[in-house]
Motif scaffolding. Structure first.
Motif, PDB file in Angstrom:
ATOM      1  N   TYR A   3       1.040  -1.300  -0.060  1.00 15.45           N
ATOM      2  CA  TYR A   3       0.110   0.073  -0.044  1.00 15.45           C
ATOM      3  C   TYR A   3       1.034   1.230   0.035  1.00 15.45           C
ATOM      4  O   TYR A   3       0.674   2.391  -0.663  1.00 15.45           O
ATOM      5  CB  TYR A   3      -0.863   0.007   1.123  1.00 15.45           C
ATOM      6  N   GLU A   4       1.991   1.148   0.832  1.00 16.27           N
ATOM      7  CA  GLU A   4       2.833   2.465   0.758  1.00 16.27           C
ATOM      8  C   GLU A   4       3.630   2.471  -0.472  1.00 16.27           C
ATOM      9  O   GLU A   4       3.481   3.860  -0.784  1.00 16.27           O
ATOM     10  CB  GLU A   4       3.973   2.102   1.940  1.00 16.27           C
ATOM     11  N   THR A   5       3.850   1.585  -1.205  1.00 12.16           N
ATOM     12  CA  THR A   5       4.436   1.709  -2.653  1.00 12.16           C
ATOM     13  C   THR A   5       3.683   2.077  -3.562  1.00 12.16           C
ATOM     14  O   THR A   5       3.821   3.006  -4.268  1.00 12.16           O
ATOM     15  CB  THR A   5       4.939   0.221  -3.246  1.00 12.16           C
ATOM     16  N   GLY A   6       2.295   1.708  -3.368  1.00  9.75           N
ATOM     17  CA  GLY A   6       1.367   2.081  -4.395  1.00  9.75           C
ATOM     18  C   GLY A   6       0.914   3.742  -3.937  1.00  9.75           C
ATOM     19  O   GLY A   6       0.848   4.527  -4.946  1.00  9.75           O
ATOM     20  N   MET A   7       0.883   4.136  -2.745  1.00 12.15           N
ATOM     21  CA  MET A   7       0.917   5.522  -2.459  1.00 12.15           C
ATOM     22  C   MET A   7       1.876   6.364  -3.113  1.00 12.15           C
ATOM     23  O   MET A   7       1.862   7.210  -3.625  1.00 12.15           O
ATOM     24  CB  MET A   7       0.583   5.684  -0.914  1.00 12.15           C
ATOM     25  N   ILE A   8       3.223   5.857  -2.794  1.00 11.25           N
ATOM     26  CA  ILE A   8       4.048   6.538  -3.304  1.00 11.25           C
ATOM     27  C   ILE A   8       4.311   6.614  -4.784  1.00 11.25           C
ATOM     28  O   ILE A   8       4.719   7.828  -5.398  1.00 11.25           O
ATOM     29  CB  ILE A   8       5.645   6.161  -2.781  1.00 11.25           C
ATOM     30  N   ILE A  37       0.567   8.518   5.088  1.00  9.51           N
ATOM     31  CA  ILE A  37      -0.014   8.051   3.959  1.00  9.51           C
ATOM     32  C   ILE A  37      -1.535   8.619   3.927  1.00  9.51           C
ATOM     33  O   ILE A  37      -1.758   9.074   2.704  1.00  9.51           O
ATOM     34  CB  ILE A  37      -0.426   6.405   4.185  1.00  9.51           C
ATOM     35  N   ARG A  38      -2.151   8.871   4.947  1.00  6.75           N
ATOM     36  CA  ARG A  38      -3.592   9.391   4.821  1.00  6.75           C
ATOM     37  C   ARG A  38      -3.237  11.161   4.449  1.00  6.75           C
ATOM     38  O   ARG A  38      -3.968  11.442   3.384  1.00  6.75           O
ATOM     39  CB  ARG A  38      -4.220   9.674   6.352  1.00  6.75           C
ATOM     40  N   ARG A  39      -2.297  11.743   4.846  1.00  7.82           N
ATOM     41  CA  ARG A  39      -2.247  12.895   4.249  1.00  7.82           C
ATOM     42  C   ARG A  39      -1.761  13.108   2.822  1.00  7.82           C
ATOM     43  O   ARG A  39      -2.353  13.953   2.124  1.00  7.82           O
ATOM     44  CB  ARG A  39      -0.791  13.723   5.024  1.00  7.82           C
ATOM     45  N   ALA A  40      -0.844  12.338   2.569  1.00  2.00           N
ATOM     46  CA  ALA A  40      -0.517  12.293   1.029  1.00  2.00           C
ATOM     47  C   ALA A  40      -1.530  11.785   0.180  1.00  2.00           C
ATOM     48  O   ALA A  40      -1.831  12.703  -0.930  1.00  2.00           O
ATOM     49  CB  ALA A  40       0.653  11.295   0.918  1.00  2.00           C
ATOM     50  N   MET A  41      -2.345  11.017   0.544  1.00  2.00           N
ATOM     51  CA  MET A  41      -3.489  10.471  -0.320  1.00  2.00           C
ATOM     52  C   MET A  41      -4.675  11.561  -0.459  1.00  2.00           C
ATOM     53  O   MET A  41      -5.312  11.979  -1.238  1.00  2.00           O
ATOM     54  CB  MET A  41      -4.102   9.179   0.026  1.00  2.00           C
ATOM     55  N   SER A  42      -4.708  12.217   0.777  1.00  8.63           N
ATOM     56  CA  SER A  42      -5.771  13.379   0.920  1.00  8.63           C
ATOM     57  C   SER A  42      -5.426  14.544  -0.102  1.00  8.63           C
ATOM     58  O   SER A  42      -6.312  15.188  -0.812  1.00  8.63           O
ATOM     59  CB  SER A  42      -5.977  14.066   2.129  1.00  8.63           C
TER      60      SER A  42
END
Length: 300
Positions: A3-8, A37-42
């Protein structure tokens, strides 16, 4: 981990950031995994949510709020940077005499016009928000005065086309545009054009920087010394504004951009043939930025 990799991957794609920034983003995520992760995705996944612009604040689709005064202050720094660089280039064009510098004379003049156009776009954005352009920080003034003092024509080309361009405009200008566009697209169009319109004159300067390095007109040692001097001062100028990021609760994100902004020109210098360890050099520059020994507005 997946999930972290996908977010990045999403962050890199959304903000047009090169793959070499991946370790910096991993470090940011590891510092506070769930919140990061939440902050970046937002910032990325805004769906149909809209932000809000008032005369007091800007609220992003993810709910983060920035005081309008802080936003205008950052825009004013961009304005000063473009205005001062335009003046510097005109001064350098006037001083570029001799048959071997005719191309530089024409180039500096053309690029001064481009900087002036960017300056006007930023001013229109500020005035469109019903504000006036503010004053620059002492730290930013020091950066531009130090650049103005450069006398070597090859160092001049690299200072403005690689070092300052990659430190301020690329990480901060592009990300600023991407984040605020969903909120105020009518205001951000001119700002985005100012920082993404890569004209032929600018490409010439980048190609010339590459030629200067590959032909040995400026040694790796001299290029690194130039980068250290300018980047340590630009890092200090960025640190001077971190209180605004803390106030808006985006301090860690601002530090991430700062670290990337220091590495950006070092990566490009290395790709042009300068022999350097980007990670080690970036750490050295950050240490230098905290040193009281940085002299103001003088070449070493």
């Amino acid at each position: 981990m997946a999930y972290e990799t996908g977010m990045i991957d999403s962050v890199l794609q959304r903000y047009s950031m090169p793959d070499w920034t991946r370790p910096y983003i991993y470090k940011y995520v590891r510092g506070n995994p769930s919140n990061a992760i939440r902050r970046a995705m937002s910032f990325i996944d805004v769906k149909r949510r809209k932000g809000e612009v008032t005369d007091k604040y800007v609220r992003l689709p993810n709910g983060l709020t920035f005081k309008m005064g802080s936003v205008v202050h950052i825009l004013s720094l961009f304005y000063y940077c473009e205005s001062r660089i335009s003046d510097i280039r005109l001064e350098w064009a006037e001083g570029s005499r001799g048959s071997d510098l005719l191309d530089y004379k024409e180039y500096f003049k053309n690029m001064a016009d481009l900087n002036a156009a960017r300056m006007r776009a930023i001013k229109n954005l500020i005035e469109g928000l019903n504000y006036k352009v503010g004053s620059p920080s002492r730290e930013l003034v020091d950066v531009l005065e130090s650049v103005r003092s450069i006398s070597n024509p090859y160092e001049r080309v690299i200072a403005l086309n690689v070092i300052l361009r990659d430190t301020y405009a690329r990480p901060f200008g592009f990300v600023f545009y991407r984040i605020f566009y969903p909120v105020a697209n009518e205001f951000m169009r001119s700002f985005g054009k100012a920082f993404t319109d890569l004209k032929q004159e600018n490409r010439w300067g980048i190609d010339e920087s590459r030629r200067i390095i590959s032909d040995g007109l400026l040694s790796s040692e001299s290029a690194i010394s130039l980068a250290e001097r300018i980047l340590s001062m630009t890092c200090r100028s960025i640190n001077a504004e971190l209180h605004l990021a803390k106030e808006a609760k985006v301090l860690e994100e601002a530090k991430l951009l700062r670290d990337i902004s220091i590495a950006y020109p070092l990566q490009d210098l290395r790709s042009m043939g300068v022999e350097l360890d980007v990670s080690a050099e970036a750490r050295k520059i950050i240490r230098l930025s905290n040193s009281a020994s940085i002299s103001r507005c003088k070449n070493p």
